[in-house]
Design a protein around this motif. Structure first.
Motif, mmCIF file in Angstrom:
data_model
loop_
_atom_site.group_PDB
_atom_site.id
_atom_site.type_symbol
_atom_site.label_atom_id
_atom_site.label_comp_id
_atom_site.label_asym_id
_atom_site.label_seq_id
_atom_site.Cartn_x
_atom_site.Cartn_y
_atom_site.Cartn_z
ATOM 1 N N PRO A 300 0.672 -1.325 -0.124
ATOM 2 C CA PRO A 300 -0.103 0.050 -0.044
ATOM 3 C C PRO A 300 0.714 1.434 -0.046
ATOM 4 C CG PRO A 300 0.034 -0.716 2.238
ATOM 5 C CD PRO A 300 0.796 -1.833 1.243
ATOM 6 N N PHE A 301 2.194 1.167 0.265
ATOM 7 C CA PHE A 301 2.774 2.393 0.721
ATOM 8 C C PHE A 301 3.564 3.108 -0.581
ATOM 9 C CE2 PHE A 301 3.617 -0.119 4.614
ATOM 10 C CZ PHE A 301 2.924 0.443 5.287
ATOM 11 N N ASP A 303 1.299 4.681 -2.093
ATOM 12 C CA ASP A 303 0.526 5.798 -2.087
ATOM 13 C C ASP A 303 0.598 6.812 -1.072
ATOM 14 O OD1 ASP A 303 -1.983 7.445 -1.363
ATOM 15 O OD2 ASP A 303 -3.142 5.952 -2.463
ATOM 16 N N LYS A 305 -0.932 8.648 1.036
ATOM 17 C CA LYS A 305 -1.892 8.625 2.005
ATOM 18 C C LYS A 305 -1.659 7.461 2.842
ATOM 19 C CE LYS A 305 -5.455 11.626 0.058
ATOM 20 N NZ LYS A 305 -6.843 11.671 -0.308
ATOM 21 N N ALA A 306 -1.172 6.489 2.316
ATOM 22 C CA ALA A 306 -1.056 5.427 3.474
ATOM 23 C C ALA A 306 0.314 5.462 3.929
ATOM 24 C CB ALA A 306 -0.959 4.194 2.187
ATOM 25 N N ARG A 307 1.269 6.243 3.373
ATOM 26 C CA ARG A 307 2.491 6.604 4.022
ATOM 27 C C ARG A 307 2.454 7.603 5.223
ATOM 28 N NH1 ARG A 307 4.534 6.862 -1.379
ATOM 29 N NH2 ARG A 307 4.798 8.977 -0.806
ATOM 30 N N ALA A 309 -0.606 8.026 6.539
ATOM 31 C CA ALA A 309 -1.598 7.298 7.918
ATOM 32 C C ALA A 309 -0.302 6.799 8.987
ATOM 33 C CB ALA A 309 -2.270 6.152 7.596
ATOM 34 N N LYS A 363 -6.654 6.706 10.329
ATOM 35 C CA LYS A 363 -7.735 5.457 9.623
ATOM 36 C C LYS A 363 -8.483 6.336 8.325
ATOM 37 C CE LYS A 363 -8.484 2.284 13.404
ATOM 38 N NZ LYS A 363 -9.576 1.917 14.382
ATOM 39 N N LEU A 366 -5.942 6.483 5.474
ATOM 40 C CA LEU A 366 -5.912 5.072 4.955
ATOM 41 C C LEU A 366 -7.280 4.736 4.153
ATOM 42 C CD1 LEU A 366 -4.209 2.617 4.671
ATOM 43 C CD2 LEU A 366 -5.206 1.730 6.745
ATOM 44 N N SER A 369 -6.988 6.428 0.931
ATOM 45 C CA SER A 369 -5.744 6.031 0.021
ATOM 46 C C SER A 369 -6.408 4.821 -1.002
ATOM 47 C CB SER A 369 -4.543 5.428 0.789
ATOM 48 O OG SER A 369 -4.870 4.163 1.420
ATOM 49 N N TYR A 371 -5.497 1.691 -0.543
ATOM 50 C CA TYR A 371 -5.206 0.488 0.049
ATOM 51 C C TYR A 371 -6.628 -0.207 -0.168
ATOM 52 C CZ TYR A 371 -4.164 -2.968 3.609
ATOM 53 O OH TYR A 371 -3.972 -4.334 4.280
ATOM 54 N N PHE A 403 -4.449 -2.537 8.714
ATOM 55 C CA PHE A 403 -3.736 -3.182 7.568
ATOM 56 C C PHE A 403 -3.660 -4.667 7.918
ATOM 57 C CE2 PHE A 403 -1.405 0.940 7.545
ATOM 58 C CZ PHE A 403 -1.383 1.197 6.227
#
Length: 534
Positions: A300-301, A303, A305-307, A309, A363, A366, A369, A371, A403
Motif C-alpha cells: 500500500p505504501f 500511495d 496517504k497510506a504512508r 497514515a 484511519k 488510509l 488511499s 489500499y 492493515f
C-alpha cells in the motif's frame, strides 16, 4: 508468562556460550589468548560485499579488511589515507591523486592506480554521492602505477568527503579483477587492502568470522581516529562470535569468554555495570536514528496517504521505549531526519510527528488511499535487537490501523538480501522493513543515503520525490551555513510531507568490554585498530 525484560535480567548472569548452546570458546594458550580479541557483533555476517549492500555489520567488518583513499576522523574532518597527495585544477574540474608508496593487497600484490579506478567505478552506481559524481564524470583513468586522474564536467567540492565518509557504501579499494564485478552482483573473493585479512576458511555464517593481522600493511604515521590516520593492529587476531541471544551474550562477556560486545541490550546494562571486570559506555554520542522504511514500488505504501497514515498514528515514544527501556536519557523524539545537536538539525514540517497520536485521523487517511486490503509484508529481523524491538511495535500499530499484516520474522542477513528485491509482493517482494542510521551519517544530505528520493537510484524502498532531490541539489550549491540551514528546513519538510521514510526517534546505544581491553573509541562503528588486550 515472565515478561521479556524480567527474563533477560534473571538469566543474564548465569549462562555462558557453552552452557546455553552457543559457540564454544576454543582452548587458547595464554599467549595466544592475549593476542586474540573476541567480539560479539551486532548481527551475523551473512554476506561480505561492502558495495553490493549497505548493512552496517558488513561495513564494520569491511573496514578492517579494505582501506580507503580518505577517511573521516572523530572531528568529522576528511584526511588522506591511501592517498599521499592530490592536486586540483584552478577550475575545480581536474583532480590528480598520488597513492602512498608501499601499499599492498593481502595476496602480496601492490595496490596500483588501475585498482583504484576499478574500485571507484564499482562503488559509484551504489552510492548517492557516487551517482552524482558518475553523472558529471568526463574521465577517470590511471596515469601511472601510483597516479590516477579524475576529470569532471562541473566542480564537486565534496569529492574527498565522498571518498572518505563513514556511511555505506564506503569506497573501499579492491584489486582490479575483483572490482570489475558488477556493482549489483556479490563478490566471491575477499582480497583486501587494509590492516586485517579475512580468514575465509574459518568463516561460519551464523556463528563466526575471523580476521588475522596483515603484516605487510603500512599504517600512516599520523595518529588514527575513526577511519583516518594510523590503523595499527595491536592484536594478531579478531574473532567475531555471533550471539543473537542477549542473555547469552551478557553471560559470555561476564565470564570472560568474549572481550567486547558491540551493542548490549539496555535492560542488561545494570547487570553488566555491577561486574567489576566490565566497562560500559555510550557507543557513539552522535547516536542513531530509528527507521521505518516503506516500499514505494508496491501497495500500500506507493500511495502517499497510506504512508502519511503511518506518520499520523505512530508514537515515537513507543518505539524508543521498546528499544532502550525507561531511561529517558537514552532517547528523544525526532520530528525530522537530521541528527540532534548538529548544525543542520531542524524540525521544520515536523508537526505530523508531534503531539498526541491520532488513530482516527490516520484511519481516515488510509481509507482515502488506494489500499484494498492486500497484505503488508513486514520484514523484521529477530536476531538484531534494534529491528526486533521496532518490529514488535509496528505489527501492533499496523493492525490497529486496519492493515492486513504479513509479519515475516526472519534474520538480518535475509532482510539484507530480500530488501534489494523490486519484485511484486506475491513474487518475494516486501512492503516495509526496520533499520537505523548512525547519527554521524545523518548530519547533512551529502552522505545520507536514506533521505535521498531519486527513484531507482535511491536506497531500498526507492522513494521518488523530485522536490526533495531539487532541494538537496540546492543544498550542495549553498554558499554558506545560513543558506544550508534554510534549505535543510525545506528538505526536512518535503521529506516528511512525502514520507521518504518514517523516523521512529533518536536513541543512544551502549557498548561493553572487559577491563583488560584498552583503546576502544566512541564512534559510528567499532574501530579495532589501537585496541589492545592485557
Amino acid at each position: 508468562m515472565m515478561h521479556r525484560r524480567s527474563l533477560l535480567k534473571a538469566t543474564a548472569g548465569v549462562g555462558a556460550l557453552v552452557t546455553m548452546g552457543g559457540l564454544p570458546a576454543p582452548a587458547l594458550a595464554q599467549g595466544a589468548a592475549a593476542r586474540t580479541l573476541r567480539f560479539i557483533p551486532q548481527a551475523n555476517l551473512a554476506n561480505f560485499d561492502p558495495i553490493w549492500g549497505t548493512q552496517y555489520v558488513v561495513r564494520n567488518a569491511s573496514a578492517m579488511v579494505w582501506d580507503t583513499l580518505y577517511g573521516v576522523d572523530d572531528k568529522l574532518e576528511v584526511r588522506r589515507q591511501m592517498v599521499e597527495g592530490e592536486e586540483t585544477s584552478s577550475d575545480g574540474l581536474t583532480w590528480t591523486f598520488r597513492l602512498r608508496p608501499g601499499l599492498r593487497f593481502h595476496d602480496g600484490e601492490p595496490v596500483l592506480a588501475k585498482d583504484v579506478v576499478a574500485s571507484i567505478t564499482r562503488w559509484m552506481p551504489r552510492d548517492p554521492m557516487g551517482q552524482m559524481l558518475k553523472a558529471i564524470q568526463q574521465e577517470l583513468v590511471a596515469v601511472d602505477d601510483r597516479t590516477f586522474r579524475w576529470v569532471l564536467k562541473k566542480p564537486y567540492p565534496k569529492l574527498r568527503y565522498a571518498l572518505g565518509k563513514t556511511n555505506t557504501p564506503i569506497c573501499f579499494i579492491m584489486p582490479e579483477r575483483i572490482a570489475k564485478t558488477d556493482s549489483f552482483q556479490q563478490i566471491s573473493e575477499y582480497v583486501g587492502s587494509g590492516p586485517m585479512r579475512f580468514m575465509r576458511d574459518e568463516w561460519v555464517p551464523g556463528a563466526r568470522a575471523v580476521f588475522q593481522r596483515f603484516d605487510q600493511y603500512q599504517p600512516r604515521e599520523d595518529a588514527g581516529t575513526w577511519l583516518a590516520g594510523a590503523k595499527r593492529m595491536l592484536v594478531e587476531r579478531v574473532e567475531w562470535v555471533v550471539v543473537p541471544d542477549p542473555a547469552t551474550a551478557s553471560a559470555a562477556l561476564q565470564n570472560g569468554e568474549v572481550d567486547w560486545w558491540e551493542n548490549p541490550l539496555s535492560d542488561l546494562v545494570p547487570t553488566l555495570r555491577r561486574n567489576r571486570n566490565i566497562m560500559v559506555d555510550i557507543a557513539d554520542p552522535l547516536g542513531n536514528v530509528g527507521s521505518f522504511r516503506m516500499n514505494y514500488l508496491t501497495p500500500p505504501f506507493r500511495d502517499v496517504k497510506a504512508r502519511r497514515a503511518v506518520l499520523t498514528a505512530m508514537s515515537q515514544e513507543d518505539y524508543m521505549r521498546a528499544l532502550v527501556g525507561d531511561d529517558e536519557r537514552l532517547w528523544k523524539p525526532l520530528p525530522g531526519f537530521f541528527t540532534p545537536g548538529t548544525p543542520l538539525y531542524t524540525e521544520e514540517g515536523g508537526e505530523i510527528l508531534k503531539g498526541p497520536r491520532n488513530l482516527d485521523a490516520a484511519k481516515k487517511l488510509l481509507a482515502e488511499s488506494s489500499y484494498a486490503g492486500e497484505p503488508v509484508v513486514c520484514l523484521v529481523a529477530q536476531d538484531q535487537i534494534i529491528t526486533k524491538a521496532q518490529g514488535d511495535v509496528t505489527a501492533d500499530l499496523l493492525k490497529r490501523l486496519g492493515f492486513n499484516v504479513d509479519f515475516v520474522a526472519t534474520d538480518w542477513g535475509t532482510v539484507g538480501q530480500r530488501r534489494a528485491s523490486k519484485s511484486p509482493l506475491n513474487q518475494g517482494g516486501w512492503s516495509m522493513f526496520h533499520t537505523w542510521h548512525a547519527g554521524a551519517d545523518c548530519i547533512n544530505p551529502a552522505a545520507y543515503n536514506a533521505v535521498r528520493a531519486n527513484g531507482d537510484g535511491a536506497w531500498f524502498g526507492w522513494p521518488n520525490v523530485p522536490a526533495v532531490e531539487e532541494a538537496i541539489s540546492e543544498w550542495f550549491d549553498a554558499p554558506d551555513l545560513e543558506a544550508e540551514k534554510r534549505i535543510i528546513g525545506k528538505v526536512n519538510r518535503l521529506a516528511l510531507e512525502n514520507v521518504v521514510y518514517a523516523p521512529t526517534g533518536f536513541f543512544l546505544g551502549y557498548q561493553a568490554w572487559r577491563k583488560n581491553i584498552s583503546g576502544i573509541q566512541k564512534g559510528p562503528l567499532p574501530f579495532f585498530w589501537g585496541v589492545s588486550k592485557s
